[in-house]
Design a protein around this motif. Sequence first.
Motif, mmCIF file in Angstrom:
data_model
loop_
_atom_site.group_PDB
_atom_site.id
_atom_site.type_symbol
_atom_site.label_atom_id
_atom_site.label_comp_id
_atom_site.label_asym_id
_atom_site.label_seq_id
_atom_site.Cartn_x
_atom_site.Cartn_y
_atom_site.Cartn_z
ATOM 1 N N GLU A 81 -31.009 90.910 60.516
ATOM 2 C CA GLU A 81 -31.617 89.586 60.636
ATOM 3 C C GLU A 81 -31.720 89.143 62.077
ATOM 4 O OE1 GLU A 81 -30.600 85.995 58.237
ATOM 5 O OE2 GLU A 81 -29.492 87.477 57.054
ATOM 6 N N ASN A 82 -32.782 88.424 62.363
ATOM 7 C CA ASN A 82 -32.911 87.761 63.653
ATOM 8 C C ASN A 82 -32.158 86.440 63.536
ATOM 9 O OD1 ASN A 82 -33.605 86.619 66.064
ATOM 10 N ND2 ASN A 82 -35.783 86.467 65.633
ATOM 11 N N ILE A 93 -28.614 93.323 55.599
ATOM 12 C CA ILE A 93 -29.893 92.899 56.156
ATOM 13 C C ILE A 93 -29.782 92.788 57.663
ATOM 14 C CG2 ILE A 93 -31.578 91.020 56.217
ATOM 15 C CD1 ILE A 93 -30.900 90.454 53.326
ATOM 16 N N GLN A 123 -38.612 88.319 59.972
ATOM 17 C CA GLN A 123 -37.371 87.920 60.619
ATOM 18 C C GLN A 123 -36.160 88.644 60.046
ATOM 19 O OE1 GLN A 123 -37.227 85.831 63.400
ATOM 20 N NE2 GLN A 123 -39.383 86.313 63.272
ATOM 21 N N TYR A 124 -36.401 89.585 59.130
ATOM 22 C CA TYR A 124 -35.298 90.354 58.558
ATOM 23 C C TYR A 124 -35.830 91.666 57.985
ATOM 24 C CZ TYR A 124 -37.063 88.748 54.064
ATOM 25 O OH TYR A 124 -37.862 88.488 52.993
ATOM 26 N N TRP A 163 -30.937 90.312 67.062
ATOM 27 C CA TRP A 163 -30.850 90.953 65.760
ATOM 28 C C TRP A 163 -29.420 91.376 65.474
ATOM 29 C CZ3 TRP A 163 -34.927 91.335 62.400
ATOM 30 C CH2 TRP A 163 -36.159 90.953 62.906
#
Length: 84
Positions: free
Chosen positions: A34-35, A32, A4-5, A44
């Motif tokens: 990230e979602n 980062i 997820q990242y 994202w």
Amino acid sequence: MSEQYEYVPHRLLRLRVRDIASGVEGVLMAVINENVADTGSEYWMELAYIRAASGREFTTAVANVQPAYDQPQTARSRQEAGSA
């Protein structure tokens, strides 16, 4: 399940930066991707993690990060500037 990242390289990592949205300065600790979606679809976003002088880290959009070229003045440098 996918990650997820993911970490993203950035030219200002470990340098003093300013968050233009809040005006807070600190050290850029990580960037980062990230979602950030809380639903089934993915969204994202690149987030910057900045550690402020208090030691707490906060996030902001990478577009809000700029170098903090001016360093905080010490009491001595303020006195010297006033005596000129």
